[in-house]
Every structure is written in structure tokens, then in C-alpha cells.
Write a protein that holds these residues in place. Structure first.
Motif, PDB file in Angstrom:
ATOM      1  N   GLY A  25      92.291  78.484  41.795  1.00 24.33           N
ATOM      2  CA  GLY A  25      92.830  79.900  42.145  1.00 24.33           C
ATOM      3  C   GLY A  25      93.681  80.530  40.977  1.00 24.33           C
ATOM      4  O   GLY A  25      94.923  80.238  41.301  1.00 24.33           O
ATOM      5  N   TYR A  26      92.916  81.190  40.042  1.00 31.07           N
ATOM      6  CA  TYR A  26      93.962  81.825  39.077  1.00 31.07           C
ATOM      7  C   TYR A  26      94.703  83.218  39.297  1.00 31.07           C
ATOM      8  O   TYR A  26      95.505  83.440  38.692  1.00 31.07           O
ATOM      9  CB  TYR A  26      93.110  81.751  37.855  1.00 31.07           C
ATOM     10  N   LYS A  27      94.123  83.771  40.369  1.00 31.50           N
ATOM     11  CA  LYS A  27      94.731  85.011  40.814  1.00 31.50           C
ATOM     12  C   LYS A  27      95.643  84.940  41.846  1.00 31.50           C
ATOM     13  O   LYS A  27      95.408  84.236  42.735  1.00 31.50           O
ATOM     14  CB  LYS A  27      93.506  85.979  40.779  1.00 31.50           C
ATOM     15  N   LEU A  28      96.464  85.873  42.101  1.00 32.30           N
ATOM     16  CA  LEU A  28      97.273  85.877  43.260  1.00 32.30           C
ATOM     17  C   LEU A  28      96.805  85.888  44.703  1.00 32.30           C
ATOM     18  O   LEU A  28      97.290  85.166  45.335  1.00 32.30           O
ATOM     19  CB  LEU A  28      98.377  86.878  43.250  1.00 32.30           C
ATOM     20  N   PHE A  29      95.597  86.556  44.617  1.00 35.71           N
ATOM     21  CA  PHE A  29      95.126  86.489  46.231  1.00 35.71           C
ATOM     22  C   PHE A  29      93.702  85.589  46.298  1.00 35.71           C
ATOM     23  O   PHE A  29      93.049  85.685  47.304  1.00 35.71           O
ATOM     24  CB  PHE A  29      94.791  87.963  46.404  1.00 35.71           C
ATOM     25  N   ASP A  30      93.557  84.814  45.354  1.00 36.46           N
ATOM     26  CA  ASP A  30      92.513  83.829  45.316  1.00 36.46           C
ATOM     27  C   ASP A  30      92.797  82.962  46.761  1.00 36.46           C
ATOM     28  O   ASP A  30      93.829  82.451  46.766  1.00 36.46           O
ATOM     29  CB  ASP A  30      92.353  82.959  44.232  1.00 36.46           C
ATOM     30  N   PHE A  31      91.685  82.717  47.320  1.00 39.29           N
ATOM     31  CA  PHE A  31      91.961  81.968  48.687  1.00 39.29           C
ATOM     32  C   PHE A  31      90.838  81.143  49.070  1.00 39.29           C
ATOM     33  O   PHE A  31      89.636  81.664  48.869  1.00 39.29           O
ATOM     34  CB  PHE A  31      92.312  82.805  49.832  1.00 39.29           C
ATOM     35  N   SER A  32      90.966  79.895  49.537  1.00 41.18           N
ATOM     36  CA  SER A  32      89.722  78.942  49.956  1.00 41.18           C
ATOM     37  C   SER A  32      90.373  78.414  51.191  1.00 41.18           C
ATOM     38  O   SER A  32      91.379  77.844  51.263  1.00 41.18           O
ATOM     39  CB  SER A  32      89.530  77.807  49.041  1.00 41.18           C
ATOM     40  N   THR A  33      89.724  78.670  52.459  1.00 43.19           N
ATOM     41  CA  THR A  33      90.183  78.149  53.664  1.00 43.19           C
ATOM     42  C   THR A  33      90.244  76.527  53.511  1.00 43.19           C
ATOM     43  O   THR A  33      91.268  76.158  53.969  1.00 43.19           O
ATOM     44  CB  THR A  33      88.994  78.568  54.895  1.00 43.19           C
ATOM     45  N   GLY A  34      89.317  75.940  52.726  1.00 39.95           N
ATOM     46  CA  GLY A  34      89.354  74.581  53.024  1.00 39.95           C
ATOM     47  C   GLY A  34      90.408  73.819  52.169  1.00 39.95           C
ATOM     48  O   GLY A  34      91.080  73.257  52.510  1.00 39.95           O
ATOM     49  N   ASP A  35      90.712  74.525  50.947  1.00 42.47           N
ATOM     50  CA  ASP A  35      91.560  74.181  50.012  1.00 42.47           C
ATOM     51  C   ASP A  35      93.297  74.303  50.746  1.00 42.47           C
ATOM     52  O   ASP A  35      93.962  73.421  50.614  1.00 42.47           O
ATOM     53  CB  ASP A  35      91.658  74.840  48.547  1.00 42.47           C
ATOM     54  N   PHE A  36      93.349  75.581  51.236  1.00 44.50           N
ATOM     55  CA  PHE A  36      94.485  75.826  52.011  1.00 44.50           C
ATOM     56  C   PHE A  36      94.933  74.893  53.047  1.00 44.50           C
ATOM     57  O   PHE A  36      95.970  74.476  53.363  1.00 44.50           O
ATOM     58  CB  PHE A  36      94.298  77.291  52.477  1.00 44.50           C
ATOM     59  N   LEU A  37      93.894  74.808  53.827  1.00 44.32           N
ATOM     60  CA  LEU A  37      94.023  73.797  55.207  1.00 44.32           C
ATOM     61  C   LEU A  37      94.443  72.281  54.594  1.00 44.32           C
ATOM     62  O   LEU A  37      95.167  71.564  55.251  1.00 44.32           O
ATOM     63  CB  LEU A  37      92.926  73.720  56.118  1.00 44.32           C
ATOM     64  N   ASP A  38      93.503  71.951  53.559  1.00 41.47           N
ATOM     65  CA  ASP A  38      93.984  70.518  52.851  1.00 41.47           C
ATOM     66  C   ASP A  38      95.338  70.562  52.474  1.00 41.47           C
ATOM     67  O   ASP A  38      96.078  69.588  52.604  1.00 41.47           O
ATOM     68  CB  ASP A  38      93.010  70.474  51.819  1.00 41.47           C
ATOM     69  N   ALA A  39      95.952  71.455  51.790  1.00 41.47           N
ATOM     70  CA  ALA A  39      97.224  71.355  51.263  1.00 41.47           C
ATOM     71  C   ALA A  39      98.370  71.587  52.550  1.00 41.47           C
ATOM     72  O   ALA A  39      99.231  70.628  52.625  1.00 41.47           O
ATOM     73  CB  ALA A  39      97.737  72.724  50.412  1.00 41.47           C
ATOM     74  N   VAL A  40      98.001  72.714  53.620  1.00 41.03           N
ATOM     75  CA  VAL A  40      99.187  72.851  54.433  1.00 41.03           C
ATOM     76  C   VAL A  40      99.194  71.604  55.665  1.00 41.03           C
ATOM     77  O   VAL A  40     100.171  71.641  56.247  1.00 41.03           O
ATOM     78  CB  VAL A  40      99.147  74.244  55.030  1.00 41.03           C
TER      79      VAL A  40
END
Length: 379
Positions: free
Chosen positions: A253-268
Motif C-alpha cells: 500500500g504505497y498510497k495513504l488510502f490503500d487498504f486490504s482487509t486481510g492485511d489490516f486484520l493480519d496486523a491489528v
């Protein structure tokens, strides 16, 4: 090729100052820089040995700067010396500081060109490069492949998202942002986990690039995990400023609003991230604030070059750092090589963590990987 981390990094050939003496980073950083310069000379790849100043702007930074100098000497970094305010201005006329560590061996190069040249070497040696091949599965072959003449010579099947297969004897993975996921797919450990941090750069307007001759870095604060804002000249004549470090909500995600549900959940949902965040809460909030407000970033830059104003900078490119994190919330600082047990695990070598200075160290890392492969697989 080099579309992600290698094509989004700062382009600096690091000299090996920062790293803990005796660590792989220290050893491979110094070796790698020498090999990188030699390789570029052999291949005719342009680079500039423009040097770097690590500049103390506050009195309390001077002891840390001197400790950094001693560390660099222990790591056998060539040409290091401490210089005073007048010498700083001789080297960088617009820079202000009390004392600086001068590293003339630091350089810059376009790592996309370096990676392209590596690819050509690999192909000339008989290798095949496949892109757009997202690995989804690894398993042992139940019968010999059509390519095999003598039984299960290539017993491991690597399958991609399109159902295409490659039969392998051994596997080495160097998957950066996806190193933890490939390890899991192969049945090896999910630790250390990768948490992506986006670094946003500013760029100096072309008519202001004369203010920066070489790399200008702050004295790193050991309490915080990243190096801080710096001035980085580029091979094309531009000057990058930054980067900051904020949690990315997508691994690429190189842009401010790039979002992936899977990647986000993986991190948080990873406890290690929360432990890191709670330990560095004020630093993290400051980074988020600076990411939103240009004036806050410019204020950091003015500590070194007071003449820089908000009118002199533009928002620039971003990169995503594959930061390995353990379950206790510690940043995994050194290179990590890992394999596993069982049929597939015993035939695989994962390069689990290759943080900066990985691009600088790449040829030294490659030699280490080759030695590790020979030993591990008894080749």
C-alpha cells in the motif's frame, strides 16, 4: 522486476555504521557495500560516492554521535571521522550542526538497475525468472513429474493462484513483505510476523536541490525504532526528504488510502504489534501527525537546513518496509534465516528478515545464502 521494495527504497549504499558490532547486519553491511561498488564498476552501473553526514544539532546528541563513531570503527567502516561546525559547512554549505560524523564511503545508486543486472546474470547462468506467480500452495509430489527421469528428483510442488505448478528439488524464499505467509504455506513457523510500515517521502523542488550535496542524517535516537528524517540525493539529481514511518493498511500500500482487509486484520490482530504501539505511543502519534501536516515535516528538516521552507517541498513517493516483529513486540533487527522439519520443511530455506541495509548487502547476503544452502542441503 524491482517493482516493490527494491524500487521504492532510498537508493543509498550504506557504509555499515549503525549496526551492532558482531551482528550479521554489521558484517554483511560493510562487505556488501564493497561488493556493491565493485559490481557496479564491473557492470558499468552509474553510482555516486557522495558521502553522508550524521549531524548532531543538540548538545545531548553529541555523546550518542561519538558512540556511533566508535561503533563504526568497530565495524571497520572506512574513512570515518568526527568533524565540527565549520567543516560541516565546508561539506554542506546550507547545513547547520554542532558536530557530525563524516562517512565518505556512503553512496547512492539506482537499485532498479542493480536488480535488473542481477536478473540478467541469473538468466545467463541458466536461470528462469517468472513474475506474476502468486504462490498459494506447496506440497510433496505423490509421483514423479514428467520432467523427471530418475524417480522423484524434484519432489516438491509449488503451485500458484492460477493452478500452474513448478517441480523443485529445494526451495529458497526471499519474499520480503510476504516472507511470513510463504513460511506458513510451507508448513514452517509463522514467526517472526511481518508488519508493513509505509514511509512517505517529500521531494525538494528542482530549483532548490542545490542546497543538498550528499546524504544528511540525524543522530538516531535509540528509544525509537526508525532512523528519522534525512536528506537523500538521488541519481537523477532530485533530493528526497524523509521518510516518516506509519502503519500501512496494505502490504503493498504505497498510497495513504490503500487498504486490504486481510492485511489490516493480519496486523491489528497480532499481539506483537500492540505491544510495540503501546511502548512507542508518543512517537507513533507524532509520526501520524507529521504524515498529515507538511509543516510538521518541514520543521524537522529545518533543524538541519534552516533555509528549507514549506514552499520548497512537494509530496513525493512512498515505500513499504517489511518489518519483522516478534510476539513480544520487538523489532527483529538482524537478518533471519529459517527452515523447518518434515518433507517440505527440510527442503526449504526461508530468508525471513532482510531489513535495511539489505539492498546494500545483497551480494554479501547472496553469498551467505549460497553457503547456507550448501550446508543445509548437503550439496
Amino acid at each position: 522486476l524491482a517493482h516493490h521494495q527494491s524500487g521504492h527504497n532510498s537508493g543509498v549504499i550504506h557504509s555499515g555504521i549503525y549496526y551492532k558490532p558482531g551482528s550479521l547486519k554489521a558484517k554483511l553491511g560493510v562487505q556488501g557495500a564493497a561488493l556493491c561498488y565493485k559490481y557496479c564498476d564491473q557492470k558499468g552501473i552509474p553510482y555516486k560516492q557522495c558521502g553522508k553526514l550524521i549531524v548532531a544539532v543538540e548538545q545531548d546528541e553529541i555523546p550518542r554521535l561519538k558512540a556511533l563513531y566508535e561503533r563504526g570503527l568497530q565495524n571497520n567502516v572506512p574513512g570515518l571521522k568526527l568533524i565540527g561546525a565549520k567543516e560541516i559547512q565546508t561539506k554542506e554549505p546550507f547545513c547547520r550542526g554542532l558536530m557530525a560524523l563524516d562517512s565518505p564511503y556512503t553512496g547512492i545508486v539506482n537499485y532498479k538497475e542493480v536488480a535488473q543486472s542481477y536478473a540478467e546474470d541469473f538468466q545467463e547462468a541458466g536461470g528462469t525468472i517468472l513474475t506474476d506467480f502468486e504462490v498459494t500452495n506447496m506440497e510433496m509430489a505423490k509421483e514423479s513429474s514428467s520432467e523427471s527421469e530418475d524417480g522423484l528428483k524434484y519432489p516438491v510442488i509449488v503451485r500458484n493462484s492460477k493452478g500452474e505448478e513448478i517441480y523443485c528439488r529445494y526451495i529458497v524464499t526471499c519474499a520480503g513483505l510476504y516472507s511470513d505467509r510463504l513460511s506458513e504455506i510451507s508448513g514452517c513457523s509463522p514467526e517472526p510476523r511481518i508488519v508493513p510500515f509505509r514511509g512517505d517521502y517529500l521531494v525538494l523542488k528542482p530549483e532548490k536541490c542545490y542546497m543538498v550535496k550528499g546524504n544528511i542524517y540525524p543522530v538516531p535516537n535509540p528509544r525509537f525504532p526508525f532512523l528519522g528524517f534525512h536528506f537523500t540525493p538521488r541519481m537523477d539529481g532530485s533530493v528526497w526528504l524523509g521518510p516518516n514511518a506509519v502503519l500501512a493498511f496494505k502490504r503493498e500500500g504505497y498510497k495513504l488510502f490503500d487498504f486490504s482487509t486481510g492485511d489490516f486484520l493480519d496486523a491489528v490482530t497480532y499481539s506483537g504489534l500492540w505491544k510495540l504501539v503501546l511502548r512507542n505511543l508518543s512517537y507513533g502519534m507524532s509520526e501520524m501527525y507529521r504524515a498529515c501536516f507538511l509543516s510538521a515535516q518541514v520543521k524537522q528538516l529545518q533543524k538541519f537546513i534552516p533555509e528549507v521552507t514549506i514552499n520548497d517541498v512537494l509530496r513525493g513517493p512512498s515505500g513499504v518496509r517489511a518489518q519483522a516483529l516478534d510476539s513480544d513486540g520487538n523489532l527483529v533487527d538482524d537478518f533471519v534465516f529459517d527452515g523447518g522439519s518434515g518433507d517440505i520443511g527440510s527442503r526449504i530455506l526461508h530468508v525471513r528478515n532482510a531489513p535495511s541495509p539489505a539492498a546494500t548487502s545483497s551480494l554479501a547476503i547472496a553469498k551467505m545464502i549460497a553457503d547456507e544452502v550448501k550446508q543445509r542441503f548437503e550439496l
